[in-house]
Design a protein around this motif. Sequence first.
Motif, PDB file in Angstrom:
ATOM      1  N   LYS A 188       0.830  -1.208   0.000  1.00  0.00           N
ATOM      2  CA  LYS A 188       0.000   0.000   0.000  1.00  0.00           C
ATOM      3  C   LYS A 188       0.859   1.250   0.000  1.00  0.00           C
ATOM      4  CE  LYS A 188      -4.095  -1.925   2.286  1.00  0.00           C
ATOM      5  NZ  LYS A 188      -4.964  -1.883   3.504  1.00  0.00           N
ATOM      6  N   ASP A 189       1.994   1.178   0.681  1.00  0.00           N
ATOM      7  CA  ASP A 189       2.904   2.322   0.707  1.00  0.00           C
ATOM      8  C   ASP A 189       3.535   2.545  -0.666  1.00  0.00           C
ATOM      9  OD1 ASP A 189       4.136   4.435   2.074  1.00  0.00           O
ATOM     10  OD2 ASP A 189       5.953   3.276   2.356  1.00  0.00           O
ATOM     11  N   ILE A 190       3.857   1.451  -1.365  1.00  0.00           N
ATOM     12  CA  ILE A 190       4.392   1.575  -2.720  1.00  0.00           C
ATOM     13  C   ILE A 190       3.328   2.098  -3.669  1.00  0.00           C
ATOM     14  CG2 ILE A 190       5.328   0.292  -4.672  1.00  0.00           C
ATOM     15  CD1 ILE A 190       6.606  -1.627  -2.698  1.00  0.00           C
ATOM     16  N   ASP A 191       2.118   1.544  -3.529  1.00  0.00           N
ATOM     17  CA  ASP A 191       0.974   1.946  -4.348  1.00  0.00           C
ATOM     18  C   ASP A 191       1.339   1.815  -5.831  1.00  0.00           C
ATOM     19  OD1 ASP A 191      -1.604   2.738  -4.790  1.00  0.00           O
ATOM     20  OD2 ASP A 191      -1.198   4.876  -4.599  1.00  0.00           O
ATOM     21  N   ASN A 192       1.278   2.920  -6.556  1.00  0.00           N
ATOM     22  CA  ASN A 192       1.574   2.898  -7.989  1.00  0.00           C
ATOM     23  C   ASN A 192       2.889   3.597  -8.294  1.00  0.00           C
ATOM     24  OD1 ASN A 192       0.792   2.052 -10.578  1.00  0.00           O
ATOM     25  ND2 ASN A 192       0.058   4.101 -11.096  1.00  0.00           N
ATOM     26  N   SER A 193       3.787   3.657  -7.299  1.00  0.00           N
ATOM     27  CA  SER A 193       5.046   4.372  -7.469  1.00  0.00           C
ATOM     28  C   SER A 193       6.020   3.549  -8.304  1.00  0.00           C
ATOM     29  CB  SER A 193       5.664   4.666  -6.101  1.00  0.00           C
ATOM     30  OG  SER A 193       4.780   5.370  -5.273  1.00  0.00           O
ATOM     31  N   TYR A 194       7.026   4.253  -8.820  1.00  0.00           N
ATOM     32  CA  TYR A 194       8.142   3.555  -9.447  1.00  0.00           C
ATOM     33  C   TYR A 194       8.946   2.838  -8.359  1.00  0.00           C
ATOM     34  CZ  TYR A 194       7.113   6.873 -13.206  1.00  0.00           C
ATOM     35  OH  TYR A 194       6.490   7.606 -14.174  1.00  0.00           O
ATOM     36  N   PHE A 195       9.604   1.754  -8.742  1.00  0.00           N
ATOM     37  CA  PHE A 195      10.416   1.031  -7.768  1.00  0.00           C
ATOM     38  C   PHE A 195      11.618   0.410  -8.458  1.00  0.00           C
ATOM     39  CE2 PHE A 195       7.412  -2.076  -9.423  1.00  0.00           C
ATOM     40  CZ  PHE A 195       8.207  -3.188  -9.668  1.00  0.00           C
ATOM     41  N   SER A 196      12.609   0.067  -7.653  1.00  0.00           N
ATOM     42  CA  SER A 196      13.790  -0.652  -8.127  1.00  0.00           C
ATOM     43  C   SER A 196      13.947  -1.924  -7.313  1.00  0.00           C
ATOM     44  CB  SER A 196      15.048   0.209  -7.988  1.00  0.00           C
ATOM     45  OG  SER A 196      15.002   1.325  -8.839  1.00  0.00           O
ATOM     46  N   LEU A 197      14.513  -2.932  -7.951  1.00  0.00           N
ATOM     47  CA  LEU A 197      14.752  -4.209  -7.282  1.00  0.00           C
ATOM     48  C   LEU A 197      16.211  -4.319  -6.866  1.00  0.00           C
ATOM     49  CD1 LEU A 197      12.821  -7.031  -9.174  1.00  0.00           C
ATOM     50  CD2 LEU A 197      12.306  -5.996  -6.982  1.00  0.00           C
ATOM     51  N   ILE A 198      16.421  -4.834  -5.666  1.00  0.00           N
ATOM     52  CA  ILE A 198      17.765  -5.131  -5.164  1.00  0.00           C
ATOM     53  C   ILE A 198      17.786  -6.626  -4.842  1.00  0.00           C
ATOM     54  CG2 ILE A 198      19.509  -4.572  -3.452  1.00  0.00           C
ATOM     55  CD1 ILE A 198      18.050  -1.930  -2.983  1.00  0.00           C
ATOM     56  N   VAL A 199      18.642  -7.368  -5.521  1.00  0.00           N
ATOM     57  CA  VAL A 199      18.617  -8.827  -5.449  1.00  0.00           C
ATOM     58  C   VAL A 199      20.025  -9.357  -5.168  1.00  0.00           C
ATOM     59  CG1 VAL A 199      17.996 -10.956  -6.670  1.00  0.00           C
ATOM     60  CG2 VAL A 199      16.729  -8.849  -7.122  1.00  0.00           C
ATOM     61  N   ASP A 200      20.079 -10.406  -4.365  1.00  0.00           N
ATOM     62  CA  ASP A 200      21.335 -11.112  -4.117  1.00  0.00           C
ATOM     63  C   ASP A 200      20.998 -12.523  -3.673  1.00  0.00           C
ATOM     64  OD1 ASP A 200      23.989 -11.605  -4.016  1.00  0.00           O
ATOM     65  OD2 ASP A 200      24.441 -10.307  -2.320  1.00  0.00           O
ATOM     66  N   GLU A 201      21.955 -13.436  -3.828  1.00  0.00           N
ATOM     67  CA  GLU A 201      21.708 -14.815  -3.412  1.00  0.00           C
ATOM     68  C   GLU A 201      22.793 -15.273  -2.454  1.00  0.00           C
ATOM     69  OE1 GLU A 201      24.528 -15.314  -6.812  1.00  0.00           O
ATOM     70  OE2 GLU A 201      22.658 -14.213  -6.587  1.00  0.00           O
ATOM     71  N   SER A 202      22.422 -16.218  -1.598  1.00  0.00           N
ATOM     72  CA  SER A 202      23.354 -16.758  -0.625  1.00  0.00           C
ATOM     73  C   SER A 202      22.867 -18.140  -0.200  1.00  0.00           C
ATOM     74  CB  SER A 202      23.472 -15.834   0.594  1.00  0.00           C
ATOM     75  OG  SER A 202      24.377 -16.355   1.540  1.00  0.00           O
ATOM     76  N   ARG A 203      23.752 -18.912   0.392  1.00  0.00           N
ATOM     77  CA  ARG A 203      23.429 -20.265   0.834  1.00  0.00           C
ATOM     78  C   ARG A 203      23.117 -20.251   2.315  1.00  0.00           C
ATOM     79  NH1 ARG A 203      27.656 -24.880  -0.655  1.00  0.00           N
ATOM     80  NH2 ARG A 203      26.995 -24.130  -2.716  1.00  0.00           N
ATOM     81  N   ASP A 204      22.031 -20.950   2.709  1.00  0.00           N
ATOM     82  CA  ASP A 204      21.678 -21.010   4.123  1.00  0.00           C
ATOM     83  C   ASP A 204      22.354 -22.195   4.792  1.00  0.00           C
ATOM     84  OD1 ASP A 204      20.245 -23.273   3.419  1.00  0.00           O
ATOM     85  OD2 ASP A 204      18.290 -22.317   3.507  1.00  0.00           O
ATOM     86  N   VAL A 205      22.016 -22.415   6.065  1.00  0.00           N
ATOM     87  CA  VAL A 205      22.704 -23.431   6.851  1.00  0.00           C
ATOM     88  C   VAL A 205      22.413 -24.839   6.353  1.00  0.00           C
ATOM     89  CG1 VAL A 205      20.853 -23.688   8.558  1.00  0.00           C
ATOM     90  CG2 VAL A 205      23.233 -24.094   9.237  1.00  0.00           C
ATOM     91  N   SER A 206      21.308 -25.046   5.646  1.00  0.00           N
ATOM     92  CA  SER A 206      20.975 -26.365   5.106  1.00  0.00           C
ATOM     93  C   SER A 206      21.421 -26.505   3.656  1.00  0.00           C
ATOM     94  CB  SER A 206      19.466 -26.618   5.222  1.00  0.00           C
ATOM     95  OG  SER A 206      18.741 -25.618   4.533  1.00  0.00           O
ATOM     96  N   THR A 207      22.386 -25.669   3.228  1.00  0.00           N
ATOM     97  CA  THR A 207      22.978 -25.679   1.889  1.00  0.00           C
ATOM     98  C   THR A 207      21.930 -25.492   0.792  1.00  0.00           C
ATOM     99  OG1 THR A 207      22.877 -28.088   1.655  1.00  0.00           O
ATOM    100  CG2 THR A 207      24.859 -27.160   2.674  1.00  0.00           C
ATOM    101  N   LYS A 208      20.932 -24.663   1.053  1.00  0.00           N
ATOM    102  CA  LYS A 208      19.966 -24.269   0.036  1.00  0.00           C
ATOM    103  C   LYS A 208      20.317 -22.878  -0.474  1.00  0.00           C
ATOM    104  CE  LYS A 208      15.820 -26.802   1.536  1.00  0.00           C
ATOM    105  NZ  LYS A 208      14.415 -26.642   1.974  1.00  0.00           N
ATOM    106  N   GLU A 209      20.208 -22.696  -1.771  1.00  0.00           N
ATOM    107  CA  GLU A 209      20.472 -21.391  -2.357  1.00  0.00           C
ATOM    108  C   GLU A 209      19.219 -20.525  -2.216  1.00  0.00           C
ATOM    109  OE1 GLU A 209      23.365 -18.956  -3.745  1.00  0.00           O
ATOM    110  OE2 GLU A 209      23.610 -21.121  -3.571  1.00  0.00           O
ATOM    111  N   GLN A 210      19.345 -19.419  -1.525  1.00  0.00           N
ATOM    112  CA  GLN A 210      18.213 -18.529  -1.269  1.00  0.00           C
ATOM    113  C   GLN A 210      18.445 -17.191  -1.976  1.00  0.00           C
ATOM    114  OE1 GLN A 210      15.624 -19.630   0.241  1.00  0.00           O
ATOM    115  NE2 GLN A 210      16.284 -21.282   1.617  1.00  0.00           N
TER     116      GLN A 210
END
Length: 772
Positions: free
Chosen positions: A85-107
């Motif tokens: 609701k705060d974003i509503d119809n505003s422009y936005f940018s994505l910030i993405v990164d990946e890492s491995r958790d303790v159970s060796t899953k890529e998140q």
Amino acid sequence: MLTAAIDCVRFLLRPGLSFRGHDESSNSENRVNYLELFDFLADHNEKIKTVTSAYANSNLKLNSPKVQKEICVDASAQTLTYIMKDIDNSYFSLIVDESRDVSTKEQVAISMRYVDRLDQVIERFIGIKHVTSTNAVTLKAAIEDILAKHSLSIQRMRGQGYDGASNMRGEFHGLKALILKDNPQAFYVHCFAHQLQLCLVAVTKNHWQVKHLFEFSYRIINTIGASCKRSDAIKCIQHDKILLYLKNGNLISGKGLNQEINLQKSSDTRWSSHFHSLISLMRMYASVIEVLEIIKEEVVHDQQSVEADVLIDIMEYFDFIFIMHLMIDILGITNELSQSLQRKDQDIENKMKLVQISKQRLQLLRENGWNALLDEVSHFCGVFEVVIPNMNEIYKTHRRSVKRGEDKTNLHHYRVDLFYTVVDMQLQELNNRFSESSTELLLYVSCLNPSDSFHAYDERKLICLAELYPSDFSIIEIVALKSQLSTYIIDMQTIEEFSSLRSIDDLAKQIVKFKKNDVYPLVYRLIILALTLPVATATVERAFSAMKIIKYRLHSRMGDDWLNDCLVPYIEKDVFDMILNKDNVNTIKYENSIEHVNTETRRLDDDLHSYVGCHPANENNTYNDNIEIDEEVERLRSFAYEWILPLRSSLLFDFAATSRVFGSFDDVSFLSDRQSRHFENVPVGAIVMTGARSLSRQPLEAMFTSTQWLSCAWAKKAEGKEIRKIVLNDRFWQSVLYAVTTTRPLVHVLRMVDAEKKPAMGFIYNAMDEAK
């Protein structure tokens, strides 16, 4: 009871505590957090204790794992709903990164950057998703899945921020390229903090003496930290030295000063770790030498003794101390930049300005910092009795030289080969990675900078910036922008309040404050687009740090959805704190168990009000009835049937007659005289909910008073006259309202009991109590 369960979940979600344990049976001495906290609330609240005791031997499931997860799901959903609701119809940018958790899953962690209604730059974490592969196609599919879940369009994206990995920033097959194919206006910005770290890594790898400094410091820290005995020894020695310095007046005492410290390891993937590692080594220099001496003497013929002897010689060498102080000065400048780059509210132009300041400080260090550095190193060597070479003598290296060059003095070696070379390498790396001229977008955005009375303003470049966003600026708007910019710059430079601004973020706030956004809407749109561009991936990096707190070794089997639902409230605490318990109660009661219950109930209420033409007597739907319902579901059912029978025939005749007259209400035309017998035991709530979707009080009254009705044959019959009399009677509509309002709680219970997917018994008991 449900509120108590929500309070327990809220208490555990906020600090990221675990919910369940290995043994949750009643005989367990440690039932872990949720159950122990629930019992604690029951012991200190008589109402909760009474309800808990009453249903102790039944199927009360408010403390079951299923209910815990349902509450967490709703808490996460409510938090994300507020963000959307705060974003509503505003422009936005994505910030993405990946890492491995303790159970060796890529998140994959995803955050969004946008400008809210108050012109604040906001970065919010919206979720984490498990992927089986880190190739660009898989990552894009994960991003699209999360965007679709929140009804966000990729066409509203105006920026994408990742690190420098090839699967992210690849020109042809990277994630950046795939998103740019769908939306050419989603410009890619390489994470500034990551670029700064690459500058440091490049210097440490390309200059052999700096490389040796970090290699030896790593060996020193590992040698001392290899055992608990050595770690305790260095702490005790350092503690005794601090007490001695305080006694001699060499240190100042005060709150927060002279805290216990330890040696810190450096890592290429941890920002600022090199700086803090060297700082700790310098502060504990004497204690480190003393511990290495102890290691050397305790195990004389051991490999560790030889290693300790070598490290002592290295640490007491002037070159080691000189390079350590030099790198602390250089990293101290870049560390301040690194800390500022990790702030969420910085815009991309302001970040570039901070980079320029760091470059200027490094240049000043090169031009004026030699004497101060040499004096500092000489003083340090004098305190710890390290031999200081004569700067006018010929430098003697410990390395074997393949080519015999000209002899050089110590001054030339330390000043030119070390000081100037290392500083120049750092400056060169910063210039290569943070050059405005290398990025067209950054060059254009810098023209919006309001500092020095809009000194960087360039109308032509701002027009070029608008042309980069063809879907946001039409050809006509670009022509209008040229005229608007000419007026805008004159207006800004003549208003005193705009002359002291230093960043684009401050400019946006000031424009809204003086309502200039209505005067210059196209310029304001450009400013918002500039603020939306991402700067660093610090937000998702913090999400991975939070993931290590939520999902650790003892909770390695935690599911992906469960992990995501715990992470969202934990990371976005400020949003989660604004969600009231009643919001959770209204949705958790039925929505997560049988979603159609609340939907049908709300539809029943809306249709009831429009059908009857009036509202309940008050908020709690109380009337002057003395009926008390004390039995369970069957008792409630029998009471409702007996109470509504007198009204059944009137309602059926009402619907049937209306269908015959207009013939357009197909959904109620089945209620004929011949079929009415099949509905003798149907609650009035179900009948009204079916018919009220097509009929309401006002059209019915208009129909029975129209000339078309009065002239038809049906109106002259006894049944027609009776129906008309009923419809025009206010008492009839009040009775209908009374009947449906009375049976509404029963409809809740019946729908829950008869649903294919039944909720936990705790929900049913709660609904029955409300019905009573």
